[in-house]
Design a protein around this motif. Structure first.
Motif, short mmCIF file in Angstrom:
data_model
loop_
_atom_site.label_atom_id
_atom_site.label_comp_id
_atom_site.label_asym_id
_atom_site.label_seq_id
_atom_site.Cartn_x
_atom_site.Cartn_y
_atom_site.Cartn_z
N VAL A 1 0.34 16.30 -10.64
CA VAL A 1 -0.10 16.05 -9.20
C VAL A 1 0.91 16.40 -8.10
O VAL A 1 0.47 17.24 -7.29
N PHE A 2 2.16 16.48 -8.54
CA PHE A 2 3.16 16.96 -7.40
C PHE A 2 3.29 18.42 -7.40
O PHE A 2 3.29 19.12 -6.41
N ASP B 1 0.86 -1.15 -0.21
CA ASP B 1 0.27 0.10 0.08
C ASP B 1 0.98 1.32 0.06
O ASP B 1 1.43 1.87 0.89
N VAL B 2 1.12 1.95 -1.27
CA VAL B 2 2.14 2.73 -1.47
C VAL B 2 1.84 4.14 -0.43
O VAL B 2 2.82 4.78 -0.03
N GLN B 3 0.69 4.59 -0.45
CA GLN B 3 0.37 5.65 0.24
C GLN B 3 0.66 5.53 1.96
O GLN B 3 1.25 6.51 2.67
N THR B 4 0.38 4.21 2.19
CA THR B 4 0.64 4.08 3.58
C THR B 4 2.33 3.88 4.05
O THR B 4 2.61 4.57 5.07
N SER B 5 2.88 3.25 3.05
CA SER B 5 4.31 3.28 3.16
C SER B 5 5.04 4.66 3.12
O SER B 5 5.99 4.97 3.82
N ILE C 1 2.87 11.62 0.74
CA ILE C 1 3.57 12.90 1.26
C ILE C 1 3.18 14.17 1.83
O ILE C 1 3.30 14.62 2.66
N GLY C 2 2.03 14.56 1.07
CA GLY C 2 1.10 15.56 1.65
C GLY C 2 2.16 16.99 1.73
O GLY C 2 2.75 17.35 0.73
N ALA C 3 1.79 17.49 2.68
CA ALA C 3 2.62 19.03 3.07
C ALA C 3 3.90 18.67 3.76
O ALA C 3 4.45 19.80 3.74
N THR D 1 -0.84 9.12 -7.56
CA THR D 1 -1.52 10.13 -6.80
C THR D 1 -1.38 9.65 -5.35
O THR D 1 -1.38 10.39 -4.57
N ALA D 2 -1.46 8.12 -5.14
CA ALA D 2 -1.36 7.94 -3.74
C ALA D 2 0.13 8.06 -3.11
O ALA D 2 0.19 8.25 -1.90
N VAL D 3 1.30 8.03 -4.02
CA VAL D 3 2.56 8.63 -3.47
C VAL D 3 2.49 10.04 -3.15
O VAL D 3 2.91 10.37 -1.74
N SER D 4 1.87 10.89 -3.97
CA SER D 4 1.69 12.33 -3.59
C SER D 4 1.00 12.58 -2.33
O SER D 4 1.41 13.18 -1.50
#
Length: 318
Positions: free
Chosen positions: A171-172, A79-83, A133-135, A127-130
């Motif tokens: 996206v980034f 789960d790349v967003q979690t990672s 990271i968020g802010a 999009t999940a990678v981005s």
């Protein structure tokens, strides 16, 4: 990749789209270096784990383990967003700057396999990678060799592949106000600089910080700067770049797959020329000692697997 300086309007729009940072996230400044106190040295990295098991190996403990390398994300990341959230959060907790490389374009480099199953799957993934990271402050290098090795694919596929890189850039640019993103532009011998610049423009490099060169390769910093200067000239300036210096101390022998007699390069740092220079950072985008694949000095070692033998070759330059 040409990154035109982000405008105040775009930055404001990105911050509004994200809302106010959640507790633990940084206020948006646009410069991740100003929000951190050095690069993130991951205590869970393969080289750190090896040194903990082998404290007698003082060469690795002093020459490689203390320096930051890069967190690669791809099909192996689950789960790349979690990672990515976990990695960037851990870095933020110690006020250090994480560096990540995305490697998940369908077919990956020259069709070596892996990557997203479809264009739609890649768009969802990046999009999940981005979002992971968020802010939070970060540095991200996007898709090694995707532009430089475009010729490996039928011309009919070029527009689609560039379109995916453009999507990642967009996206980034819109969602990560404290990330410096760099679109990978190959190495010092990855073709004509004007053609690389043309591809960078097609992928909207002007929306992000810039481009990256020498990722997981061995060309000297001097060779890389010379090639980068030609790309910058073709782009008309106005952008920045980073160089992978992890293994370029002896330069390249023509092989990019665990060749012998290579050597560590300069440690990760903001470049001595300072913030006004087009070259932003020297980074270790492939951790010294991690394999390029089953080839060269380690014919049976999978990609990204750490080898103390490879690491010692880089320390000694033999």
């Amino acid at each position: 990749m040409l990154r035109a300086v982000t405008t105040g309007v775009l930055l404001t729009a990105a911050v509004l789209a994200l809302g106010r940072p959640t507790p633990g996230q940084a206020e948006a400044t646009g410069d991740p270096l100003k929000q951190t106190t050095g690069f993130y040295v991951d205590p869970a990295s393969s080289v750190a784990a090896y040194v903990r098991r082998h404290p007698e190996d003082t060469a690795l403990a002093t020459k490689i383990a203390p320096y930051a390398s890069t967190h690669w994300v791809g099909a192996w990341s689950g789960d790349v967003q979690t990672s990515v959230t976990a990695y960037t959060t851990a870095a933020q907790q110690v006020k250090q700057l994480p560096v990540l490389v995305t490697d998940h374009l369908p077919g990956r480099q020259c069709g070596i396999g892996g990557g997203a199953a479809s264009d739609a799957a890649y768009r969802t993934w990046i999009t999940a990678v981005s979002a992971g990271i968020g802010a939070r402050p970060a540095v991200v290098v996007l898709e090694p060799d995707a532009l430089a090795r475009l010729d490996c694919y039928p011309p009919a596929e070029w527009d689609g592949r560039i379109g995916l890189l453009k999507y990642a850039v967009d996206v980034f640019a819109a969602k990560n106000p404290n990330t410096w993103a760099y679109l990978d532009a190959g190495s010092a011998t990855s073709g004509d600089a004007k053609e690389i610049a043309r591809r960078l423009r097609l992928a909207d490099v002007g929306k992000i910080r810039g481009f990256a060169l020498n990722t997981a390769d061995y060309f000297t910093t001097e060779q890389t700067v010379a090639h980068s200067t030609k790309i910058l000239q073709a782009l008309g300036g106005g952008t920045h770049y980073v160089i992978d210096t992890g293994r370029n101390g002896n330069g390249s022998d023509g092989s990019s797959c665990n060749p012998p007699a290579r050597k560590l390069g300069t440690p990760p740092a903001r470049t001595p020329a300072g913030p006004s220079a087009p070259v932003d950072l020297h980074l270790w985008l492939r951790t010294p000692g991690e394999s390029d694949g089953p080839c060269g000095l380690t014919p049976d070692l999978p990609t990204r697997t750490f080898s103390p033998a490879l690491a010692h070759h880089l320390i000694t330059g033999t």
